[in-house]
Design an enzyme around this catalytic site. Structure first.
Site, short mmCIF file in Angstrom:
data_model
loop_
_atom_site.label_atom_id
_atom_site.label_comp_id
_atom_site.label_asym_id
_atom_site.label_seq_id
_atom_site.Cartn_x
_atom_site.Cartn_y
_atom_site.Cartn_z
N THR A 1 54.50 -22.07 11.24
CA THR A 1 55.30 -21.08 11.97
C THR A 1 54.34 -20.31 12.88
OG1 THR A 1 54.90 -19.27 10.39
CG2 THR A 1 56.75 -20.77 9.91
N THR B 1 53.55 -10.17 -4.34
CA THR B 1 53.10 -8.91 -3.74
C THR B 1 53.38 -7.72 -4.65
OG1 THR B 1 53.55 -7.41 -1.91
CG2 THR B 1 55.34 -8.85 -2.54
N ASP B 2 52.60 -6.65 -4.47
CA ASP B 2 52.88 -5.41 -5.21
C ASP B 2 54.14 -4.70 -4.69
OD1 ASP B 2 51.91 -4.52 -2.76
OD2 ASP B 2 50.40 -3.17 -3.61
N GLU B 3 54.63 -5.13 -3.51
CA GLU B 3 55.80 -4.45 -2.93
C GLU B 3 57.06 -4.64 -3.77
OE1 GLU B 3 56.40 -4.76 1.25
OE2 GLU B 3 54.27 -4.65 1.70
N ALA C 1 62.48 -7.56 -1.22
CA ALA C 1 63.62 -8.06 -2.00
C ALA C 1 63.54 -9.58 -2.12
CB ALA C 1 64.93 -7.64 -1.34
N VAL D 1 50.80 4.38 15.26
CA VAL D 1 50.84 4.81 13.85
C VAL D 1 52.27 5.21 13.53
CG1 VAL D 1 50.04 6.55 12.21
CG2 VAL D 1 48.43 5.53 13.84
N ARG E 1 48.17 2.81 1.41
CA ARG E 1 48.08 1.42 0.97
C ARG E 1 46.76 1.24 0.22
NH1 ARG E 1 52.59 1.95 1.98
NH2 ARG E 1 54.01 0.71 3.28
N GLY F 1 62.98 2.79 6.09
CA GLY F 1 62.77 2.64 4.63
C GLY F 1 61.31 2.52 4.25
P1 NAD Z 1 50.98 -15.49 6.52
O1 NAD Z 1 52.23 -15.04 7.20
O2 NAD Z 1 49.67 -15.27 7.18
O3 NAD Z 1 51.07 -17.07 6.20
C1 NAD Z 1 52.24 -17.66 5.71
C2 NAD Z 1 52.09 -19.16 5.88
O4 NAD Z 1 53.28 -19.77 5.37
C3 NAD Z 1 51.97 -19.61 7.34
O5 NAD Z 1 50.93 -20.54 7.47
C4 NAD Z 1 53.31 -20.24 7.65
O6 NAD Z 1 53.26 -21.27 8.63
C5 NAD Z 1 53.72 -20.77 6.29
N1 NAD Z 1 55.17 -20.93 6.15
C6 NAD Z 1 56.14 -20.01 6.47
N2 NAD Z 1 57.36 -20.51 6.23
C7 NAD Z 1 57.17 -21.76 5.73
C8 NAD Z 1 58.05 -22.78 5.28
N3 NAD Z 1 59.39 -22.61 5.29
N4 NAD Z 1 57.53 -23.93 4.83
C9 NAD Z 1 56.18 -24.13 4.81
N5 NAD Z 1 55.31 -23.21 5.24
C10 NAD Z 1 55.78 -22.03 5.69
O7 NAD Z 1 51.03 -14.81 5.08
P2 NAD Z 1 49.84 -14.24 4.18
O8 NAD Z 1 49.60 -12.84 4.54
O9 NAD Z 1 48.73 -15.21 4.17
O10 NAD Z 1 50.57 -14.25 2.75
C11 NAD Z 1 50.54 -15.40 1.93
C12 NAD Z 1 51.30 -15.11 0.65
O11 NAD Z 1 50.70 -14.02 -0.03
C13 NAD Z 1 52.75 -14.71 0.86
O12 NAD Z 1 53.52 -15.30 -0.16
C14 NAD Z 1 52.75 -13.20 0.74
O13 NAD Z 1 54.00 -12.73 0.27
C15 NAD Z 1 51.65 -12.99 -0.28
N6 NAD Z 1 50.94 -11.70 -0.18
C16 NAD Z 1 50.41 -11.27 1.00
C17 NAD Z 1 49.68 -10.08 1.04
C18 NAD Z 1 49.06 -9.56 2.33
O14 NAD Z 1 48.53 -8.45 2.34
N7 NAD Z 1 49.05 -10.31 3.42
C19 NAD Z 1 49.51 -9.34 -0.12
C20 NAD Z 1 50.07 -9.80 -1.32
C21 NAD Z 1 50.76 -11.00 -1.35
O1 DAU Z 2 51.25 -4.71 -0.29
C1 DAU Z 2 51.18 -6.06 0.02
C2 DAU Z 2 51.88 -6.34 1.33
O2 DAU Z 2 51.05 -5.81 2.36
C3 DAU Z 2 52.14 -7.82 1.57
O3 DAU Z 2 53.02 -8.30 0.60
C4 DAU Z 2 52.72 -8.05 2.97
O4 DAU Z 2 52.86 -9.43 3.22
C5 DAU Z 2 51.77 -7.46 3.98
O5 DAU Z 2 52.30 -7.59 5.28
C6 DAU Z 2 51.49 -5.98 3.68
O6 DAU Z 2 52.68 -5.18 3.91
P1 DAU Z 2 52.59 -3.74 4.63
O7 DAU Z 2 53.90 -3.43 5.21
O8 DAU Z 2 51.97 -2.74 3.73
O9 DAU Z 2 51.48 -4.08 5.76
P2 DAU Z 2 51.40 -3.74 7.32
O10 DAU Z 2 50.05 -4.18 7.78
O11 DAU Z 2 52.60 -4.21 8.08
O12 DAU Z 2 51.43 -2.15 7.33
C7 DAU Z 2 50.47 -1.39 6.60
C8 DAU Z 2 50.82 0.08 6.76
O13 DAU Z 2 50.58 0.46 8.13
C9 DAU Z 2 52.29 0.40 6.52
O14 DAU Z 2 52.38 1.68 5.91
C10 DAU Z 2 52.92 0.44 7.93
C11 DAU Z 2 51.76 0.93 8.77
N1 DAU Z 2 51.71 0.44 10.17
C12 DAU Z 2 51.79 -0.91 10.36
C13 DAU Z 2 51.72 -1.44 11.63
C14 DAU Z 2 51.81 -2.92 11.86
C15 DAU Z 2 51.54 1.31 11.22
O15 DAU Z 2 51.45 2.55 11.03
N2 DAU Z 2 51.47 0.79 12.49
C16 DAU Z 2 51.56 -0.55 12.75
O16 DAU Z 2 51.51 -0.95 13.92
#
Ligand code: NAD
Ligand code: DAU
Length: 352
Positions: A40, A133-135, A160, A214, A222, A291
């Site tokens: 993707t 995820t912790d979310e 969710a 921000v 976080r 939210g």
């Molecule tokens: P990301 O968005 O960088 O990568 C997701 C990958 O999944 C991509 O390579 C995408 O091409 C692939 N993908 C999406 N839909 C697909 C499908 N239908 N079939 C096959 N492949 C598909 O995500 P990430 O940040 O690397 O997160 C990876 C996992 O870890 C997720 O399950 C996320 O919920 C979890 N997670 C992420 C974080 C974070 O901070 N990024 C924290 C805790 C848990």
């Molecule tokens: O806690 C784990 C999760 O962390 C993962 O499961 C998710 O995949 C990952 O995307 C991340 O979710 P968050 O929503 O916490 O991450 P994000 O980087 O989108 O945002 C971090 C914080 O910063 C959040 O409080 C929203 C804020 N933010 C984010 C963006 C992109 C801003 O203030 N400005 C921004 O432009």
């Protein structure tokens, strides 16, 4: 070659998945690592250029929601274990359109569970490790930490969908005895993260002297973990974690968004030889996320006491490495932020 395990890693071309694959192919030459990814907007094979020549690595392009295709992948590669990371991962995108999240995160996960169940036919000598995820635990007030026993209370369409997938993983364990493990991790940062997430977005915008959006007043908190440490936690849980158990993974490292953005501004002013305080002037407070969860913080004592895992570096060290990586890989950022990404974000802040 007679591999000891033949592990399907889903979402391996994404941010965390590419770090998991890098760790596994090098550390375990006796395993075959099959990276299954739909590619993707968030998946990029550039992330794995340095490992694609290795003989124990394979890439398969495909969609985890496609049942007959996935069944064939399990057969073709005689899959013994799964590390499941493929997901739609960005909260803001889930608020704009939840359906892709339901399809990939829920339907895709159930589909994989079915494939594993069919393939392994009740044998316990396998692992289905679901990366979550912790979310799923919702939002904390000023005190307290998420524990493995904290009741689920997801609040965004993204969380969710992840909570739903966790419930299905547990249901397959309790109902069919599928050998599952779960991990619930806090916010990751590091190299190869798509620059829609807070840290790479800020680094990129500071570099290009663009506004730093921000959300709200920047007081949301976080708990940040270096992605390489998350990959090492997955390795430890996959190998040593108990079947049917969940493990929280986090950095004991809470920052308000605003303090974090200030820190990045000052660090990058130094690295780029800019006047002190120059980048902080780019900070723009924009309409809050709908939210918006207030605070996440992980109690990681279970993985530490049971499995001996702790983060290997401090946040300051990790941010230093991360900023350097983005400064040295500007072409990567440019190539993945053209096209669809630019279209998507064109009117983002006006809309909220
Ligand atoms: P990301 O968005 O960088 O990568 C997701 C990958 O999944 C991509 O390579 C995408 O091409 C692939 N993908 C999406 N839909 C697909 C499908 N239908 N079939 C096959 N492949 C598909 O995500 P990430 O940040 O690397 O997160 C990876 C996992 O870890 C997720 O399950 C996320 O919920 C979890 N997670 C992420 C974080 C974070 O901070 N990024 C924290 C805790 C848990
Ligand atoms: O806690 C784990 C999760 O962390 C993962 O499961 C998710 O995949 C990952 O995307 C991340 O979710 P968050 O929503 O916490 O991450 P994000 O980087 O989108 O945002 C971090 C914080 O910063 C959040 O409080 C929203 C804020 N933010 C984010 C963006 C992109 C801003 O203030 N400005 C921004 O432009």
């Amino acid at each position: 070659m007679n591999y000891k395990k033949r592990i399907l890693v889903t979402g391996g071309a994404g941010f965390i998945g590419s770090h998991v694959i890098r760790l596994m192919v090098h550390k375990y030459p006796e395993y075959l690592i099959v990276n299954l990814d739909k590619l993707t907007y968030a998946g990029n094979l550039e992330n794995l250029k340095d490992v694609e020549h290795l003989s124990n690595y394979r890439f398969v392009k495909g969609d985890i929601t496609d049942a007959s295709f996935m069944k064939q992948v399990f057969e073709d590669h005689d899959i013994t274990d799964v590390i499941h990371l493929a997901a739609e991962s960005h909260v803001d995108r889930s608020i704009e359109g939840p359906m892709d999240f339901v399809m990939t995160n829920v339907v895709g996960t159930v589909n994989l569970l079915q494939c594993a169940r069919d393939k392994w036919e009740g044998s316990k000598d396998h692992v289905f490790h679901h990366v979550s995820t912790d979310e799923v635990y919702g939002s904390l007030g000023e005190t307290g930490l998420f524990e493995e026993t904290t009741p689920y209370d997801p609040r965004s369409p993204y969380s969710a969908s992840k909570a739903s997938s966790d419930h299905f993983v547990n249901a397959f364990y309790h109902t069919y005895g599928l050998p599952v493990k779960l991990s619930n991790c806090s916010n990751n940062y590091g190299s190869h993260q798509f620059p829609e997430k807070l840290i790479p977005l800020m680094i990129n915008n500071i570099l290009n002297e663009k506004p730093l959006p921000v959300y709200g007043n920047g007081a949301n908190i976080r708990d940040w973990l270096w992605v390489v440490d998350h990959a090492s936690a997955i390795d430890v849980i996959f190998h040593k974690g108990r079947i049917g158990e969940s493990y929280n993974v986090g950095g004991l490292n809470e920052w308000t968004n605003l303090n974090l953005v200030h820190y990045l501004c000052d660090l990058m002013d130094q690295k780029l030889g800019r006047e002190k305080g120059a980048s902080r002037k780019l900070i723009t407070f924009v309409t809050d996320r709908k939210g918006h969860d207030m605070r996440y913080a992980i109690d990681a004592s279970k993985i530490e006491s049971e499995l001996g895992w702790t983060p290997s570096i401090t946040f300051e060290e990790g941010l230093d490495k991360t900023v350097d990586w983005y400064l040295n890989n500007r072409a990567w950022v440019e190539s993945i932020t053209s096209g669809e990404y630019t279209e998507y974000y064109k009117n983002m802040y006006d809309e909220r």
